[in-house]
Design a protein around this motif. Structure first.
Motif, short mmCIF file in Angstrom:
data_model
loop_
_atom_site.label_atom_id
_atom_site.label_comp_id
_atom_site.label_asym_id
_atom_site.label_seq_id
_atom_site.Cartn_x
_atom_site.Cartn_y
_atom_site.Cartn_z
N ALA A 131 0.84 -1.20 0.00
CA ALA A 131 0.00 0.00 0.00
C ALA A 131 0.87 1.25 0.00
CB ALA A 131 -0.93 0.00 1.21
N ILE A 132 1.91 1.25 0.82
CA ILE A 132 2.82 2.40 0.86
C ILE A 132 3.54 2.56 -0.47
CG2 ILE A 132 4.94 3.28 1.93
CD1 ILE A 132 3.91 2.10 4.59
N LEU A 133 4.02 1.47 -1.03
CA LEU A 133 4.71 1.50 -2.32
C LEU A 133 3.77 2.01 -3.42
CD1 LEU A 133 7.28 0.87 -3.91
CD2 LEU A 133 6.37 -1.43 -4.28
N THR A 134 2.53 1.57 -3.41
CA THR A 134 1.55 2.02 -4.41
C THR A 134 1.31 3.52 -4.28
OG1 THR A 134 0.49 -0.16 -4.35
CG2 THR A 134 -0.79 1.68 -5.26
N LEU A 135 1.15 4.01 -3.06
CA LEU A 135 0.95 5.44 -2.85
C LEU A 135 2.15 6.26 -3.30
CD1 LEU A 135 -0.89 5.45 0.59
CD2 LEU A 135 -1.86 5.95 -1.66
N LEU A 136 3.34 5.75 -3.06
CA LEU A 136 4.55 6.44 -3.51
C LEU A 136 4.61 6.51 -5.04
CD1 LEU A 136 7.28 5.11 -1.04
CD2 LEU A 136 6.44 7.45 -1.26
N ILE A 137 4.29 5.42 -5.69
CA ILE A 137 4.31 5.40 -7.16
C ILE A 137 3.27 6.37 -7.72
CG2 ILE A 137 3.79 3.97 -9.18
CD1 ILE A 137 5.09 1.62 -7.64
N ILE A 138 2.08 6.38 -7.14
CA ILE A 138 1.04 7.31 -7.59
C ILE A 138 1.49 8.76 -7.40
CG2 ILE A 138 -1.29 8.16 -7.07
CD1 ILE A 138 -2.06 5.22 -6.53
N SER A 196 3.36 13.88 -9.76
CA SER A 196 4.32 14.99 -9.72
C SER A 196 4.91 15.26 -11.10
CB SER A 196 5.43 14.71 -8.70
OG SER A 196 6.26 13.66 -9.15
N PHE A 197 4.98 14.26 -11.96
CA PHE A 197 5.47 14.48 -13.31
C PHE A 197 4.45 15.22 -14.18
CE2 PHE A 197 8.41 10.85 -12.50
CZ PHE A 197 9.58 11.56 -12.70
N PHE A 198 3.17 14.97 -13.93
CA PHE A 198 2.13 15.57 -14.75
C PHE A 198 1.73 16.97 -14.30
CE2 PHE A 198 1.36 11.05 -15.73
CZ PHE A 198 1.51 11.13 -17.10
N LEU A 199 1.90 17.26 -13.05
CA LEU A 199 1.51 18.57 -12.53
C LEU A 199 2.72 19.48 -12.46
CD1 LEU A 199 -0.81 17.45 -9.60
CD2 LEU A 199 -1.48 18.19 -11.88
#
Length: 115
Positions: A11-18, A23-26
């Motif tokens: 869950a933590i890894l998934t949140l970090l990836i999201i 951050s790349f798109f915004l």
């Protein structure tokens, strides 16, 4: 117990990836450049100002290159009068689109026109 730790780690890894993907798109919005009235007049005379939006004493400026800037005008005088007094050339000033937002009072009513 080890399944719980694995699930929390995923869950933590998934949140970090999201968060990395977002951050790349915004792109961070560029902060407007702060200009004094003298700097604004110099930019107007050089043709570097496209538009000025007046909202009370606040000036929201769009430069010719599309970048934002902001300044403050004197409360006692109109913007055009102030800019001319500071040396803005009439021909250069004529090339700048100036729009004035209608001020509203505390009651939310516009006080520009009397019915």
């Amino acid at each position: 117990m080890s399944n719980l730790v694995k699930n929390i780690a995923w869950a933590i890894l998934t949140l970090l990836i999201i968060s990395v993907v977002f951050s790349f798109f915004l792109e961070p919005k560029e902060a407007p450049e702060k200009l004094s009235l003298n700097q604004l007049v110099a930019r107007i005379n050089s043709g570097a100002v496209a538009k000025i939006d007046v909202n009370g004493d606040e000036l929201n400026i769009e430069l010719a290159d599309g970048k934002p800037a902001e300044s403050k005008k004197e409360a006692e005088a109109g913007l055009s009068e102030t800019l001319r007094n500071l040396g803005a050339e009439p021909a250069a000033l004529a090339g700048v689109e100036i729009s004035v937002a209608e001020e509203e009072g505390l009651d939310g009513q516009s006080h520009g026109d009397v019915d």
